[in-house]
Write an enzyme that holds these catalytic residues in place. Structure first.
Site, short mmCIF file in Angstrom:
data_model
loop_
_atom_site.label_atom_id
_atom_site.label_comp_id
_atom_site.label_asym_id
_atom_site.label_seq_id
_atom_site.Cartn_x
_atom_site.Cartn_y
_atom_site.Cartn_z
N GLU A 156 -6.27 -8.11 -0.98
CA GLU A 156 -6.58 -8.03 0.46
C GLU A 156 -8.03 -7.64 0.64
O GLU A 156 -8.52 -6.71 0.00
CB GLU A 156 -5.77 -6.91 1.13
CG GLU A 156 -4.42 -7.27 1.64
CD GLU A 156 -3.80 -6.10 2.42
OE1 GLU A 156 -4.53 -5.42 3.19
OE2 GLU A 156 -2.60 -5.87 2.25
N GLU A 175 0.84 -1.20 0.00
CA GLU A 175 0.00 0.00 0.00
C GLU A 175 0.88 1.26 0.00
O GLU A 175 0.80 2.10 0.91
CB GLU A 175 -0.95 0.00 1.20
CG GLU A 175 -2.02 -1.08 1.08
CD GLU A 175 -3.05 -1.04 2.20
OE1 GLU A 175 -2.78 -0.41 3.24
OE2 GLU A 175 -4.13 -1.62 2.01
C1 GLA Z 1 -4.01 -2.78 4.93
C2 GLA Z 1 -2.62 -3.35 4.97
C3 GLA Z 1 -2.52 -4.61 5.76
C4 GLA Z 1 -3.32 -4.50 7.04
C5 GLA Z 1 -4.74 -4.16 6.69
C6 GLA Z 1 -5.64 -4.06 7.88
O1 GLA Z 1 -4.76 -3.26 3.91
O2 GLA Z 1 -2.09 -3.56 3.69
O3 GLA Z 1 -1.17 -4.84 6.04
O4 GLA Z 1 -2.75 -3.53 7.85
O5 GLA Z 1 -4.75 -2.89 6.07
O6 GLA Z 1 -6.96 -3.78 7.50
#
Ligand code: GLA
Ligand code: GLA
Length: 683
Positions: free
Chosen positions: A324, A166
């Site tokens: 994710e 991210e």
């Molecule tokens: C993001 C991050 C993950 C985790 C999630 C929690 O998507 O990429 O590492 O921290 O949030 O919701």
């Protein structure tokens, strides 16, 4: 049969095909074996096999455990984890763990960390602390990426590189001195000479005239609001700086492992310092997106569907990966709502319905320690004898049955929603007539109204080209990029129908107001002229003569060629037009000057859809979400996804074979309350 996908990444001389990352649709998630003793790993892989997990994101935050001191590596545990996963048939999306710099690095080089507007440097203890403009960080990161790629580039478990994590999420917008130098260089390359910058930004205001680029500082704390043009360019610079980091890692990976595809996880609904994910999308082999529903939002599944359509837009219609999402509660909302029974499958399948070729979760086993110890995962603290694990197991079985879907593409919609995060950045930059309008509000409301009628939409950037659309929606597109108004006018003349809303076409690409009456860029096309904004306070409502009600925003408007569809019946602007329509060539251009309540949005959308003659994906009961993916191998085969968001059974007039149950339906199918049905259609 091994499926493939095609990369169009800009760094490749020509598109190339890579093996798909899993056998069938991808299922799995972020796996952190480093948090557990190795005995637990055996249970992990046994449970993964039971649930049908075939893909994991590995090593995402483990730099500090792999490079334990400057230039000193400990690969042992990762070697064993890679081997174990491979032995169990589980593919690995190996992360370059640059999202979390090691403590030793932050202590030796605190200058790699971001600095905020007040001059405070980020300390250790979090993640993504680094500034994308830090040369020192870049050097250490790339050295590690190369070592990782050299070590695992030919490991048989490796399917995909997952660059960092991210990018931008916690390191967007750095205001350090080192960043200032990079920002000045960015400006010099954008404007060429300082006079051009002064002119574009309107620096006569408050006498903020610059005589050289090195006088232009990042927008640090200044007690009054900065120039909106500077703020917007700083967002663009930030986005480019973050992308620059991704590109640097990609170059190393491509050089060392040309046969392994590369991605990084986007957050298309949050855009953390990223102004144009659509452009980032051209730099990855596979678009991967993270999505989390907001528990307090009763319409969260609508927001999810929009996100998935936006991810597909970023992927230019090609299949993408949901890399994710959550099995249940997250840990970062004020109240972290658990998902209700069935919601997990509906959420995963809604992304797949809109073009994802897999659904991965953050995270496999819920951590017992660390800042995310109360974030859901596939294996909860309670263990596998749990609602969540059983639901994932069931999802695994469903995804196996849906394997033929891999590689198919979502049928191109005839409605386009023009969406551009630069508009959000421009709107958020500086003082504005109201703070009560968020850029996402209206795009989401329109998308929801379309979805309620079974009408599909593409979420595309305004410069994209409008071929194939019958109806184009332009919600609060505050910034009109060059050429967008001309393209829309051309589209309408050729018989297309458009809806433009309030707060569209107000500023140009320098965040400078287009004068002569709002909405400057689209005024001629729409045949209206707005003299003054009349925003409303919270709780204030106006009624239209059509009976609809509206809040938040009204305008003193007069028509210049458009017909009036409805006017305000109450309030200070009683009698003033609120919705108008101009006929231009063979098409129409409708203008919406106020923020209609949901029923008003629904009737406006219904009217536009009827005007443009856009049919639903299938004839379905209200409340049934419907989308269609079309096979790329045999285009007469398609997959109809039906998702029931209500607590009563609903039906669709459709025929085909239920891919999960194998039951054939001749002309109608019933979807149980809260359930999902995927029909294989023959057309
Ligand atoms: C993001 C991050 C993950 C985790 C999630 C929690 O998507 O990429 O590492 O921290 O949030 O919701
Ligand atoms: C004050 C300032 C002006 C202007 C107005 C805006 O009065 O003196 O320069 O900023 O506020 O309301």
């Amino acid at each position: 049969m091994q499926q493939h996908f095609t990369s169009h990444s800009a760094d490749l001389a020509q598109p190339r095909s890579f093996p798909w990352i899993a056998d069938g649709l991808a299922l799995g998630g972020d796996y952190s074996p480093e948090q557990w003793p190795e005995e637990v790993w055996q249970e992990d892989v046994a449970l993964m096999r039971r649930a049908g997990v075939n893909s994991v994101n590995l090593g995402v935050f483990s730099w500090g455990l792999l490079e334990v001191a400057d230039g000193e590596y400990d690969w042992g545990w990762l070697d064993r984890a890679m081997d174990l996963l491979h032995d169990n048939g589980i593919g690995v999306n190996l992360a370059t763990p640059t999202a979390a710099p090691p403590i030793w690095l932050l202590q030796a080089h605190p200058e790699i960390a971001t600095v905020d507007q007040f001059g405070v440097r980020t300390s250790q203890g979090g993640r993504l602390a680094w500034s994308p403009s830090s040369e020192t960080f870049r050097r250490f990161a790339l050295r590690f990426v190369r070592a990782l790629a050299e070590r695992y580039g030919s490991h048989p478990a490796l399917r995909l590189w997952h660059v960092s994590n991210e990018i931008g999420n916690e390191n967007a917008r750095c205001y350090s001195d080192e960043t200032a130098v990079a920002w000045q260089a960015w400006l010099a390359s954008k404007f060429g000479d300082i006079a051009a910058l002064n002119d574009a930004w309107g620096t006569a205001f408050w006498g903020h005239h610059y005589t050289s680029f090195d006088q232009v500082l990042p927008p640090r704390h200044a007690r009054t609001s900065h120039n909106p043009a500077l703020l917007l360019d700083f967002e663009r610079f930030t986005s480019d700086a973050l992308l620059g980091h991704y590109l640097a890692e990609r170059a190393v990976l491509r050089e060392v492992t040309p046969d392994i595809p590369i991605t990084t996880n986007f957050m298309v609904m949050n855009n953390p310092g990223v102004d144009d994910y659509r452009r980032w999308g051209e730099e990855v082999d596979l678009v991967a997106n993270d999505h989390y529903t907001i528990g307090a939002d009763p319409e969260r599944h609508g927001e999810l569907s929009f996100s998935a359509d936006r991810a597909r837009g970023v992927a230019q219609g090609r299949p993408w990966l949901l890399i994710e999402h959550s099995t249940s509660a997250v840990n970062w909302q004020p109240v972290n709502r658990a998902k209700s029974v069935g919601e997990l499958a509906r959420n995963s399948l809604a992304h797949i319905a809109r073009g994802a070729d897999g659904a991965l979760f953050f995270q496999w086993r819920v951590s017992s320690a660390g800042s995310e110890q109360f974030h859901s995962g596939i294996v909860p603290h309670a263990g596998p004898d749990s609602k969540i694990f059983r639901e994932v197991e069931q999802l695994g079985a469903t995804l196996r049955a849906l394997a033929p879907v891999v590689g198919s593409t979502v049928e191109r919609a005839r409605v386009g929603i023009l969406f551009d995060w630069e508009s959000a950045s421009a709107w958020q930059a500086g003082n504005k007539p109201t703070r009560s309008i968020a850029y996402l509000d209206l795009p989401l409301a329109l998308h929801r109204a379309l979805t309620k009628r079974g009408i599909a939409a593409e979420v595309v950037r305004p410069q994209e080209g409008l071929d194939g659309f019958d109806l184009v929606l332009v919600p609060t597109l505050y910034l009109a990029a060059p050429g967008v108004a001309e393209q829309l006018t051309e589209f309408v003349r050729g018989g297309g129908h458009v809806l433009v809303s309030y707060l569209s076409g107000i500023v140009d690409e320098h965040n400078r107001v287009i004068t002569g009456g709002y909405p400057g860029a689209f005024r001629e096309l729409l045949g209206v002229r707005v003299e003054e904004f009349f925003p409303l306070f919270e709780g204030q409502t106006v009624t239209l003569d059509s009976g609809e009600s509206a809040t938040t925003w009204t305008e003193l408007l007069r028509t210049e060629g458009a017909e009036v569809l409805s006017s305000y019946a109450t309030g200070e602007l009683a009698g003033v037009p609120a919705i108008t329509r101009a006929r231009v060539g063979d098409g129409t251009a409708t203008y919406l000057a106020t923020k209609l309540d949901a029923p008003g949005i629904q009737s406006l959308v219904d009217d536009l859809v009827a005007l443009a003659g856009v049919p639903p994906v299938a004839d379905v009961d209200a409340g049934l979400e419907v989308t269609r993916r079309v096979s790329s191998v045999s285009p007469e085969d398609s997959f109809l996804f039906l998702i029931n968001h209500t607590d009563a059974p609903l039906s669709a007039r459709a025929s085909g074979v239920d891919l999960v149950s194998g039951v054939a339906h001749a002309d109608a199918v019933t979807v149980p309350a809260g359930g999902v049905v995927v029909l294989k259609e023959k057309r």
